[in-house]
Design an enzyme around this catalytic site. Structure first.
Site, PDB file in Angstrom:
ATOM      1  N   HIS A 163      -1.792   4.002  -8.432  1.00 36.13           N
ATOM      2  CA  HIS A 163      -2.213   3.962  -9.642  1.00 36.13           C
ATOM      3  C   HIS A 163      -1.303   4.225 -10.579  1.00 36.13           C
ATOM      4  O   HIS A 163      -1.756   5.276 -10.876  1.00 36.13           O
ATOM      5  CB  HIS A 163      -3.566   2.671  -9.677  1.00 36.13           C
ATOM      6  CG  HIS A 163      -4.375   3.859  -9.416  1.00 36.13           C
ATOM      7  ND1 HIS A 163      -4.713   4.942  -8.330  1.00 36.13           N
ATOM      8  CD2 HIS A 163      -4.843   4.197 -10.242  1.00 36.13           C
ATOM      9  CE1 HIS A 163      -5.705   5.511  -7.978  1.00 36.13           C
ATOM     10  NE2 HIS A 163      -5.829   5.229 -10.195  1.00 36.13           N
ATOM     11  N   HIS A 212      -4.537   4.174  -3.693  1.00 35.09           N
ATOM     12  CA  HIS A 212      -3.902   4.005  -3.473  1.00 35.09           C
ATOM     13  C   HIS A 212      -3.014   3.568  -4.321  1.00 35.09           C
ATOM     14  O   HIS A 212      -3.608   3.370  -6.027  1.00 35.09           O
ATOM     15  CB  HIS A 212      -4.289   2.221  -3.509  1.00 35.09           C
ATOM     16  CG  HIS A 212      -3.239   0.551  -3.589  1.00 35.09           C
ATOM     17  ND1 HIS A 212      -2.884  -0.328  -2.555  1.00 35.09           N
ATOM     18  CD2 HIS A 212      -1.885   0.608  -4.204  1.00 35.09           C
ATOM     19  CE1 HIS A 212      -2.405  -1.169  -2.995  1.00 35.09           C
ATOM     20  NE2 HIS A 212      -2.035  -0.527  -3.833  1.00 35.09           N
ATOM     21  N   HIS A 245      -2.489   4.961 -14.651  1.00 36.50           N
ATOM     22  CA  HIS A 245      -3.313   3.722 -15.549  1.00 36.50           C
ATOM     23  C   HIS A 245      -3.054   4.053 -17.145  1.00 36.50           C
ATOM     24  O   HIS A 245      -1.768   4.780 -17.483  1.00 36.50           O
ATOM     25  CB  HIS A 245      -4.180   5.138 -16.039  1.00 36.50           C
ATOM     26  CG  HIS A 245      -4.952   5.611 -14.604  1.00 36.50           C
ATOM     27  ND1 HIS A 245      -6.457   5.176 -14.828  1.00 36.50           N
ATOM     28  CD2 HIS A 245      -5.174   6.164 -13.967  1.00 36.50           C
ATOM     29  CE1 HIS A 245      -7.478   6.187 -13.823  1.00 36.50           C
ATOM     30  NE2 HIS A 245      -6.375   6.371 -12.901  1.00 36.50           N
ATOM     31  N   HIS A 298       0.872  -0.951  -0.129  1.00 33.99           N
ATOM     32  CA  HIS A 298       0.345  -0.108  -0.129  1.00 33.99           C
ATOM     33  C   HIS A 298       1.254   1.121  -0.033  1.00 33.99           C
ATOM     34  O   HIS A 298       1.752   1.275   0.982  1.00 33.99           O
ATOM     35  CB  HIS A 298      -1.212  -0.147   1.643  1.00 33.99           C
ATOM     36  CG  HIS A 298      -1.787   0.954   1.488  1.00 33.99           C
ATOM     37  ND1 HIS A 298      -2.975   1.343   0.720  1.00 33.99           N
ATOM     38  CD2 HIS A 298      -1.866   2.375   1.751  1.00 33.99           C
ATOM     39  CE1 HIS A 298      -3.620   2.569   0.261  1.00 33.99           C
ATOM     40  NE2 HIS A 298      -2.783   3.082   1.513  1.00 33.99           N
ATOM     41  N   GLY A 304      -8.090  14.744  -9.624  1.00 35.78           N
ATOM     42  CA  GLY A 304      -8.750  13.109 -10.497  1.00 35.78           C
ATOM     43  C   GLY A 304      -8.919  11.989  -9.223  1.00 35.78           C
ATOM     44  O   GLY A 304      -9.458  11.042 -10.004  1.00 35.78           O
ATOM     45  N   THR A 340      -8.933   9.252  -6.681  1.00 45.78           N
ATOM     46  CA  THR A 340     -10.980   8.825  -6.166  1.00 45.78           C
ATOM     47  C   THR A 340      -9.835   7.438  -5.208  1.00 45.78           C
ATOM     48  O   THR A 340     -10.591   7.487  -4.144  1.00 45.78           O
ATOM     49  CB  THR A 340     -11.516   8.195  -7.591  1.00 45.78           C
ATOM     50  OG1 THR A 340     -11.108   7.463  -8.413  1.00 45.78           O
ATOM     51  CG2 THR A 340     -12.147   9.757  -8.138  1.00 45.78           C
TER      52      THR A 340
END
Ligand code: AMP
Ligand code: ZN
Length: 120
Positions: A99, A97, A101, A47, A92, A94
């Site tokens: 990540h 954790h 894209h 995490h 943006g 949300t």
């Protein structure tokens, strides 16, 4: 490795999700609400709240993460693609954790506009 956070959706998906690719402390999953023909998310297994923490990553972990993002695009058969990280709620983010894209193929313009507008 720090223990997963019970309240964290992506810690749960690291443990139980359907992984498109997995190696070396990272996993890739399909985004549930894709904004492009192919929309994958790359997550560290441990995490980490946001991209800001990458500044404190050991060099080898930062390098392995970038390599894994690139490998994920290869595994998905993407030739040309976009890589994007939203950092903080105002940009943006949300799910808190970290990540990446990975977006390939035809973009869904309507959903992209919606996502951008949601940040004000
Ligand atoms: P961000 O807005 O950058 O924090 O991205 C969070 C992403 O997680 C969004 O693109 C969501 O569609 C995606 N997402 C939310 N819940 C899930 C889920 N259960 N499985 C896969 N992706 C999800
Ligand atoms: Zn987590």
């Amino acid at each position: 490795m720090p223990s997963p956070r019970e309240e964290c959706l992506f810690c749960r998906l690291v443990a139980e999700g359907d992984h498109v690719h997995s190696a070396d402390g990272f996993v890739a999953i399909r985004d549930i609400n894709p904004i492009a023909e192919t929309h994958l998310l790359v997550l560290p297994q441990r995490h980490v709240d946001t991209f800001k923490e990458v500044a404190a990553f050991p060099d080898d972990e930062a390098a392995r993460m970038l390599r894994f993002v690139s490998e994920t695009a290869d595994v998905a058969g993407l030739e040309d693609y976009r890589v994007l990280v939203n950092v903080g709620a105002g940009a943006g983010q949300t799910v808190f954790h970290l990540h990446w894209h990975v977006l390939g193929g035809r973009p869904d313009r309507e959903r992209i506009v919606q996502a951008l507008e949601a940040t004000g």
